[in-house]
Design a protein around this motif. Structure first.
Motif, short mmCIF file in Angstrom:
data_model
loop_
_atom_site.label_atom_id
_atom_site.label_comp_id
_atom_site.label_asym_id
_atom_site.label_seq_id
_atom_site.Cartn_x
_atom_site.Cartn_y
_atom_site.Cartn_z
N ILE A 246 0.86 -1.19 0.00
CA ILE A 246 0.00 0.00 0.00
C ILE A 246 0.89 1.23 0.00
O ILE A 246 1.85 1.31 0.77
N MET A 248 2.34 4.73 0.84
CA MET A 248 2.39 5.40 2.13
C MET A 248 1.33 6.50 2.22
O MET A 248 0.67 6.67 3.26
N ASP A 250 -1.49 6.62 0.73
CA ASP A 250 -2.81 6.01 0.86
C ASP A 250 -3.05 5.54 2.30
O ASP A 250 -4.17 5.63 2.81
N VAL A 251 -2.00 5.05 2.93
CA VAL A 251 -2.13 4.61 4.33
C VAL A 251 -2.52 5.78 5.21
O VAL A 251 -3.39 5.68 6.09
N LEU A 254 -6.25 6.75 5.24
CA LEU A 254 -7.26 5.81 5.72
C LEU A 254 -7.87 6.26 7.04
O LEU A 254 -7.18 6.81 7.90
N LEU A 259 -7.72 1.52 8.82
CA LEU A 259 -6.30 1.33 9.07
C LEU A 259 -6.07 0.26 10.13
O LEU A 259 -5.12 -0.53 10.04
N GLU A 262 -6.12 -2.99 8.48
CA GLU A 262 -4.91 -3.19 7.69
C GLU A 262 -3.72 -3.54 8.58
O GLU A 262 -2.86 -4.34 8.22
N TRP A 266 -1.45 -6.81 8.44
CA TRP A 266 0.01 -6.68 8.34
C TRP A 266 0.69 -7.48 9.45
O TRP A 266 1.70 -8.15 9.20
N PHE A 314 5.10 -0.10 5.25
CA PHE A 314 3.80 0.04 5.91
C PHE A 314 3.98 0.51 7.34
O PHE A 314 3.25 1.39 7.82
N ALA A 317 4.61 4.16 7.53
CA ALA A 317 3.39 4.94 7.32
C ALA A 317 2.54 4.97 8.59
O ALA A 317 1.98 6.01 8.95
N VAL A 318 2.45 3.84 9.28
CA VAL A 318 1.67 3.78 10.52
C VAL A 318 2.26 4.73 11.56
O VAL A 318 1.53 5.42 12.28
#
Length: 653
Positions: A246, A248, A250-251, A254, A259, A262, A266, A314, A317-318
């Motif tokens: 995905i 970054m 787009d993350v 969310l 999220l 997701e 993950w 990912f 991004a989180v």
């Protein structure tokens, strides 16, 4: 020295005392023209292999590199045998027959190894008219053999999974084992079944092919086939786990509910990689590339790096997502998952890449950890900013108390992880272990309170953070208690919330360990203090009605004063009962303790007062002044703190 010495003279072998007599093997015999199929049936494979080995040994020890020995005819014949095998293996009708003979496959591997050794031995001599044709033929056969083995290796890698009687590959068809090559994760939810899923037989075949290709100098081709095939297989596993890369941006767009899902997906993917896929890949590489640890590590490293980079994108991004209190636990799940990933990478990659990969994973984990610290510390600001304008009905446990204590309970289930995160955060800040929102002056002030840091069982940055949150909650509840005009209800509110906090600490092993027994004892003392203050504020009025003072005038009971006392007692008790029946004490033990303590104060005093002065009331008008018997009072006390049944039900802790 004789020029161009020959190892075959007059039909006799000169270098091998084990050679057969001239009447059975001679030049004429080697030159016989036969089809390749007939050759395979006629030649004694063991004998000719022995002869080739002897010739390889002679070449290796030959000193004159510019004047190589003559090449015996059986070398050419041996190369033709190898070619004939390749042709047969490529014919499906021969495959079926050949598949029944395990020794044929073993012979082919050994024959290719001899071809490789011959090519290597010839390469040390200067080209000559006598050796060049043989060398060229051997080189050509070696290339065909390697191309065949490369294709065979690819076929086994791609089609040899989960089939102990695999039809992939054209040789080594015999099977005597049905043991699945696998490495199951000891975490049930992360198991990916039999992975990589090759039988012991297939792994043995691939090991022989890889060893042969590497010893022949075809390491690059072997590794390329293996690397491409395993990456494809790994990507298939990732697709089965529904993992998709995905972007970054787009993350970050969310909604949290999406999220959160997701993140859960993950985590499952990374857990499977850590617990099953990576260990499976490591074990497969160790089994196929036995004796070549550097090659095995390099192949695993390249695969792991490609996968880990996608996983870390990912996580990065989180870590940049908008922070809020409810996200803490998912952030901690991500952090712990990354720590497990580091363990899976260690001892599998080359030293340099291991350090590189684990450093990247650790750095990503640190950013997640810093986000978790920030979220947790924001809890302090949330408590400080929670300013209520109206009190909770009935003095019940405040929603903030429930929220904070349950939050701490769940947070402390990650105690070990949070300890590490806060410890690292404290070191990065180069400060004494304290909350990021506390100064040294704050700590000095806190040390004067009954809930200071010294009461904590183990003083660490995280434990101090926990105490800080509880102390802030206490201060907030103290402020909220002042919203109650009735002092008695104010103490009921403080008692309810104080008891709730204490029970939550005792009910959680992790929180209890952090706070310690000393803290719990001091908290119990504080709750008892609220209890005593409540009794004083409420029931002292009742006890004053039962006082003997002022009832006697000149040694005689003043009946009018006595009647007024009974009347005031009844009115006061009815008012207390009516009011405090709507108050809420949700903790059953606390409610029982209150009722027992009230009964112990009121009933003996009332029974004594009634027994002493009832006789002075007019006989026919006793019921007018005495509304309740001691038993009635006791029953009514048991109905206190139940809440208003028409508007408030019992609340659960």
């Amino acid at each position: 020295m004789e020029k161009n010495p020959s190892f075959v003279k007059n039909g006799q072998y000169l270098s091998s005392p084990r050679s057969p007599p001239s009447d059975t093997i001679n030049d004429t015999f080697y030159r016989r023209s036969r089809s390749r199929e007939t050759m395979d049936d006629d030649w004694n494979h063991v004998q000719i292999s022995h002869d080739v080995d002897q010739f390889i040994t002679t070449l290796s020890t030959f000193d004159d590199k510019s004047n190589p020995p003559d090449v015996p005819d059986y070398v050419e014949t041996f190369s033709r045998i190898v070619e004939s095998r390749i042709d047969k293996y490529n014919q499906s009708e021969i495959n079926r027959r050949f598949g029944k003979m395990m020794e044929e496959g073993q012979f082919f591997i050994e024959a290719v190894t001899r071809i490789s050794k011959l090519a290597n031995a010839f390469s040390k001599f200067q080209p000559s008219a006598s050796t060049s044709p043989a060398f060229n033929q051997i080189s050509m056969v070696l290339q065909r053999s390697m191309a065949f083995l490369e294709e065979e290796f690819r076929s086994l890698l791609e089609d040899g999974k989960n089939n102990s009687q695999s039809n992939s590959g054209n040789f080594f068809k015999n099977s005597s084992f049905n043991y699945k090559y696998q490495d199951r994760s000891n975490q049930g939810e992360t198991s990916s079944g039999d992975f990589p899923g090759y039988s012991s037989e297939v792994v043995t075949k691939m090991n022989k092919i890889a060893s042969t290709m590497i010893s022949a100098g075809y390491e690059t081709e072997c590794c390329q086939v293996y690397s491409v095939s395993r990456r494809i297989a790994f990507n298939e596993q990732m697709k089965k786990l529904e993992f998709e890369k995905i972007d970054m941006d787009d993350v970050l767009k969310l909604q949290w509910e999406t999220l959160e899902g997701e993140i859960s997906r993950w985590i499952r993917v990374v857990q499977t990689c850590s617990g099953s896929l990576f260990p499976g890949e490591k074990k497969l590489g160790e089994s196929i590339f036995t004796g070549h640890p550097l090659i095995r590590r390099s192949l695993f490293t390249n695969l792991a790096r490609a996968v880990v980079i996608q996983l870390l994108d990912f996580a990065e991004a989180v870590s940049m997502a908008k922070r809020s209190a409810e996200k803490l636990f998912k952030f901690l799940d991500v952090y712990e998952t990354l720590q497990n990933l580091i363990l899976a990478i260690n001892d599998s990659c080359s030293h340099e890449c291991e350090h590189e990969l684990t450093s990247e994973i650790a750095a990503s984990g640190d950013r997640i950890g810093e986000s978790a610290v920030s979220i947790f510390c924001d809890l302090e600001n949330s408590i400080k900013s929670d300013v209520a304008k109206s009190p909770v009905p009935g003095g019940a446990v405040h929603p903030l108390t429930r929220y904070v204590m349950n939050y701490l309970k769940y947070a402390c289930e990650y105690k070990d992880t949070l300890e590490k995160i806060f410890e690292k955060h404290a070191k990065l800040e180069k400060s004494v272990p304290m909350s990021s929102n506390l100064s040294s002056n704050d700590i000095e002030k806190e040390s004067e309170s009954p809930h200071n840091f010294e009461t904590v069982a183990i003083t660490t940055p995280f434990s101090i953070q926990i105490v800080t949150v509880v102390d802030l909650l206490d201060a907030n509840l103290e402020a909220k208690s002042k919203l109650y005009r009735d002092p008695s209800l104010r103490y009921i509110f403080l008692m309810n919330n104080g008891r709730y906090i204490l029970q939550k600490v005792k009910g959680s092993t992790e929180v209890g360990q952090l706070m310690g027994d000393t803290w719990c004892r001091r908290r119990s003392t504080v709750v008892r203090h609220f209890h005593k203050n409540y009794q004083r504020e409420t029931w002292s009025r009742i006890l004053s009605c039962l006082s003997h003072d002022g009832l006697q005038v000149n040694g005689k009971i003043n009946k009018s004063v006595l009647k007024e006392r009974f009347k005031i007692f009844t009115t006061t008790f009815d008012e207390i009962h009516r009011t405090q029946s709507t108050w809420v004490v949700s903790d059953e033990q606390l409610q029982s303790e209150l009722q027992v303590s009230i009964t112990a104060i009121i009933i003996p005093a009332y029974r004594s007062f009634l027994g002493r002065f009832r006789q002075y009331l007019d006989g026919g008008k006793v019921d007018k002044y005495i509304k309740y018997q001691p038993e009635d009072i006791e029953t009514l006390i048991e109905g206190l703190f139940d809440g208003n049944p028409t508007s408030m039900g019992r609340r659960r802790t």
